[in-house]
Design a protein around this motif. Structure first.
Motif, PDB file in Angstrom:
ATOM      1  N   UNK A 160      -3.561 -43.699 -37.661  1.00 34.14           N
ATOM      2  CA  UNK A 160      -4.900 -43.222 -37.782  1.00 34.14           C
ATOM      3  C   UNK A 160      -5.600 -44.360 -38.776  1.00 34.14           C
ATOM      4  N   UNK A 161      -6.829 -44.482 -38.369  1.00 31.33           N
ATOM      5  CA  UNK A 161      -7.859 -45.148 -39.129  1.00 31.33           C
ATOM      6  C   UNK A 161      -8.861 -44.131 -39.497  1.00 31.33           C
ATOM      7  N   UNK A 162      -9.380 -43.662 -38.955  1.00 32.38           N
ATOM      8  CA  UNK A 162     -10.214 -42.084 -39.146  1.00 32.38           C
ATOM      9  C   UNK A 162      -9.689 -41.479 -40.014  1.00 32.38           C
ATOM     10  N   UNK A 163     -10.751 -40.484 -40.609  1.00 33.51           N
ATOM     11  CA  UNK A 163     -10.163 -39.556 -41.957  1.00 33.51           C
ATOM     12  C   UNK A 163      -9.639 -38.423 -41.755  1.00 33.51           C
ATOM     13  N   UNK A 164      -8.397 -38.437 -42.062  1.00 35.21           N
ATOM     14  CA  UNK A 164      -6.991 -37.116 -42.258  1.00 35.21           C
ATOM     15  C   UNK A 164      -7.885 -36.343 -42.996  1.00 35.21           C
ATOM     16  N   UNK A 165      -8.306 -34.039 -42.726  1.00 39.61           N
ATOM     17  CA  UNK A 165      -7.915 -33.114 -43.264  1.00 39.61           C
ATOM     18  C   UNK A 165      -6.645 -32.609 -43.852  1.00 39.61           C
ATOM     19  N   UNK A 166      -6.159 -32.076 -44.077  1.00 37.20           N
ATOM     20  CA  UNK A 166      -4.512 -32.255 -44.308  1.00 37.20           C
ATOM     21  C   UNK A 166      -5.307 -30.336 -44.586  1.00 37.20           C
ATOM     22  N   UNK A 167      -4.224 -29.572 -43.589  1.00 40.86           N
ATOM     23  CA  UNK A 167      -3.999 -27.832 -43.404  1.00 40.86           C
ATOM     24  C   UNK A 167      -2.634 -27.589 -43.564  1.00 40.86           C
ATOM     25  N   UNK A 168      -2.012 -26.088 -44.176  1.00 45.43           N
ATOM     26  CA  UNK A 168      -1.062 -25.964 -44.227  1.00 45.43           C
ATOM     27  C   UNK A 168      -0.557 -25.366 -45.254  1.00 45.43           C
ATOM     28  N   UNK A 169      -0.523 -24.443 -46.173  1.00 45.47           N
ATOM     29  CA  UNK A 169       0.008 -23.715 -47.317  1.00 45.47           C
ATOM     30  C   UNK A 169      -0.789 -24.524 -48.464  1.00 45.47           C
ATOM     31  N   UNK A 170      -2.474 -24.369 -47.662  1.00 42.49           N
ATOM     32  CA  UNK A 170      -3.016 -25.068 -49.276  1.00 42.49           C
ATOM     33  C   UNK A 170      -3.815 -24.175 -49.320  1.00 42.49           C
ATOM     34  N   UNK A 171      -3.787 -23.248 -51.205  1.00 39.34           N
ATOM     35  CA  UNK A 171      -4.477 -22.391 -51.416  1.00 39.34           C
ATOM     36  C   UNK A 171      -5.145 -22.849 -52.176  1.00 39.34           C
ATOM     37  N   UNK A 172      -4.502 -23.900 -53.273  1.00 36.35           N
ATOM     38  CA  UNK A 172      -5.796 -24.030 -54.767  1.00 36.35           C
ATOM     39  C   UNK A 172      -5.718 -26.005 -54.724  1.00 36.35           C
ATOM     40  N   UNK A 173      -6.014 -25.729 -56.286  1.00 36.74           N
ATOM     41  CA  UNK A 173      -6.118 -27.317 -56.706  1.00 36.74           C
ATOM     42  C   UNK A 173      -5.002 -27.985 -56.776  1.00 36.74           C
ATOM     43  N   UNK A 174      -3.807 -27.643 -56.806  1.00 34.39           N
ATOM     44  CA  UNK A 174      -2.524 -28.018 -56.631  1.00 34.39           C
ATOM     45  C   UNK A 174      -2.133 -28.485 -55.259  1.00 34.39           C
ATOM     46  N   UNK A 175      -2.721 -27.285 -54.942  1.00 35.33           N
ATOM     47  CA  UNK A 175      -1.938 -28.257 -52.775  1.00 35.33           C
ATOM     48  C   UNK A 175      -2.910 -29.300 -52.745  1.00 35.33           C
ATOM     49  N   UNK A 176      -4.635 -28.872 -52.797  1.00 32.05           N
ATOM     50  CA  UNK A 176      -5.728 -29.573 -52.441  1.00 32.05           C
ATOM     51  C   UNK A 176      -5.441 -31.312 -53.241  1.00 32.05           C
ATOM     52  N   UNK A 177      -4.002 -31.560 -54.561  1.00 34.27           N
ATOM     53  CA  UNK A 177      -4.167 -32.555 -54.974  1.00 34.27           C
ATOM     54  C   UNK A 177      -3.000 -33.418 -54.548  1.00 34.27           C
ATOM     55  N   UNK A 178      -2.170 -32.313 -53.930  1.00 44.46           N
ATOM     56  CA  UNK A 178      -0.974 -33.125 -53.490  1.00 44.46           C
ATOM     57  C   UNK A 178      -1.112 -33.740 -51.587  1.00 44.46           C
ATOM     58  N   UNK A 179      -2.170 -32.579 -51.015  1.00 36.28           N
ATOM     59  CA  UNK A 179      -2.892 -33.805 -49.855  1.00 36.28           C
ATOM     60  C   UNK A 179      -3.065 -34.822 -49.887  1.00 36.28           C
ATOM     61  N   UNK A 180      -4.059 -34.868 -51.050  1.00 37.07           N
ATOM     62  CA  UNK A 180      -4.712 -36.174 -51.461  1.00 37.07           C
ATOM     63  C   UNK A 180      -3.928 -36.838 -51.390  1.00 37.07           C
ATOM     64  N   UNK A 181      -2.829 -36.773 -52.255  1.00 32.08           N
ATOM     65  CA  UNK A 181      -1.917 -37.795 -52.388  1.00 32.08           C
ATOM     66  C   UNK A 181      -1.201 -38.588 -51.411  1.00 32.08           C
ATOM     67  N   UNK A 182      -0.986 -37.422 -50.321  1.00 30.91           N
ATOM     68  CA  UNK A 182      -0.372 -38.085 -48.983  1.00 30.91           C
ATOM     69  C   UNK A 182      -1.196 -38.835 -48.383  1.00 30.91           C
ATOM     70  N   UNK A 183      -2.251 -39.143 -48.711  1.00 29.30           N
ATOM     71  CA  UNK A 183      -3.828 -39.550 -47.826  1.00 29.30           C
ATOM     72  C   UNK A 183      -4.220 -39.071 -47.163  1.00 29.30           C
ATOM     73  N   UNK A 184      -4.842 -37.795 -47.367  1.00 25.06           N
ATOM     74  CA  UNK A 184      -5.434 -36.301 -47.021  1.00 25.06           C
ATOM     75  C   UNK A 184      -6.579 -37.104 -47.761  1.00 25.06           C
ATOM     76  N   UNK A 185      -7.967 -36.792 -46.967  1.00 23.26           N
ATOM     77  CA  UNK A 185      -9.311 -37.217 -47.986  1.00 23.26           C
ATOM     78  C   UNK A 185     -10.307 -35.955 -47.780  1.00 23.26           C
ATOM     79  N   UNK A 186      -9.286 -34.574 -47.989  1.00 24.84           N
ATOM     80  CA  UNK A 186     -10.441 -33.421 -47.191  1.00 24.84           C
ATOM     81  C   UNK A 186      -8.923 -31.735 -47.050  1.00 24.84           C
ATOM     82  N   UNK A 187      -9.471 -30.900 -47.067  1.00 25.14           N
ATOM     83  CA  UNK A 187      -8.172 -30.236 -46.265  1.00 25.14           C
ATOM     84  C   UNK A 187      -9.243 -28.913 -45.749  1.00 25.14           C
ATOM     85  N   UNK A 188      -8.564 -28.048 -44.878  1.00 26.67           N
ATOM     86  CA  UNK A 188      -8.535 -26.637 -44.188  1.00 26.67           C
ATOM     87  C   UNK A 188      -7.719 -25.214 -44.627  1.00 26.67           C
TER      88      UNK A 188
END
Ligand SMILES: Cc1cc2nc3c(=O)[nH]c(=O)nc-3n(C[C@H](O)[C@H](O)[C@H](O)COP(=O)(O)O)c2cc1C
Length: 242
Positions: A161-189
């Motif tokens: 998709x070209x719309x922005x993606x929010x990553x979720x599932x097992x994210x609880x801190x900055x490390x998880x957020x950074x990982x989600x962003x590395x995978x292409x997410x632009x936000x976390x839930x």
């Protein structure tokens, strides 16, 4: 911090407090939004009067954007979808299916629509329907889950998709957020993380169990019903799995 998600949702930090049915009320959502994230009031299984009260409660805590979550399996989903427009919340997230029937009304009212998806195919369908963003939620999440892991799902959805993606599932801190962003997410839930905060009304004993939980302390029940749910492993959950 600026991403397409902060711009779209009008928030300071790209952190969304996930809906949690019968838990995420106006007190929690209002506090999260006031702190610069996006608070979501969980409407699954809730009566309309309760929803009205909780939106008013969140509005009393913050003048920043707030959201409502519509559980599409909920028998009252039609009524809740109308309340989204009537109460004028800025964002709606949806769980358990496709919000196709409500999309036109929500878009006309200027509500940002963010469906939760568990596959890249559903994400693409949501984009075609006019969704503003999607939450790609991996099987690590608490509550109702899909099969794909967060690690596999986020890049697959971002490629589709070209719309922005929010990553979720097992994210609880900055490390998880950074990982989600590395995978292409632009936000976390995050859901489970917000269960443990002061502003969340669940019993202290539950918060302590969540905080003390190890990696192997969750269990998935309900696979046989087609609606698997991840929760803490305890006697009751083990019985449910039989
Ligand atoms: C107790 C609980 C209840 C939940 N209820 C809902 C819900 O009503 N609607 C929904 O879309 N997601 C629901 N979720 C999912 C969360 O919004 C969020 O996507 C998920 O918790 C993210 O994974 P995490 O728990 O690992 O942070 C729930 C999660 C939990 C833990």
């Amino acid at each position: 911090m600026k991403t397409r998600i902060t711009e779209l949702l009008g928030i300071e930090y790209p952190v969304v407090q996930g809906a949690m049915a019968r838990i995420a009320d106006g007190g929690l959502a209002g506090a999260v939004s006031e702190a610069g994230g996006l608070g979501i009031i969980a409407c699954g299984g809730a009566r309309p009067e309760w929803i009205r009260d909780q939106v008013a409660r969140a509005r009393a805590l913050t003048s920043k954007p707030i959201g409502m979550n519509v559980m599409l399996m909920d028998p009252r989903a039609d009524e809740v979808a109308e309340l989204v427009v009537e109460l004028g919340v800025e964002v709606v997230t949806t769980g358990a299916g496709s919000p196709a029937n409500y999309m036109k009304a929500w878009k006309e009212a200027g509500v940002k629509v963010v469906p939760v998806v568990a596959s890249s195919a559903l994400a693409a369908r949501m984009e075609r329907l006019g969704a503003d963003a999607v939450v790609a939620e991996g099987t690590e999440a608490g509550g109702h889950i899909g099969e794909l892991t967060t690690m596999a799902l986020i890049p697959a959805v971002c490629e589709k998709v070209s719309i922005p993606v929010i990553g979720a599932g097992g994210i609880v801190d900055g490390r998880g957020m950074l990982a989600a962003f590395a995978l292409g997410a632009e936000g976390v839930q995050c859901g489970t993380r917000f269960l443990t905060v002061e502003e969340c009304g669940v019993h202290e004993a539950w918060k302590e169990k969540v905080l003390a939980a190890k990696d192997s302390d969750t269990i998935v029940t309900g696979r046989g019903t087609g609606h698997p749910v991840r929760g803490l492993k305890n006697k009751f959950a083990r019985e449910c799995r039989k």
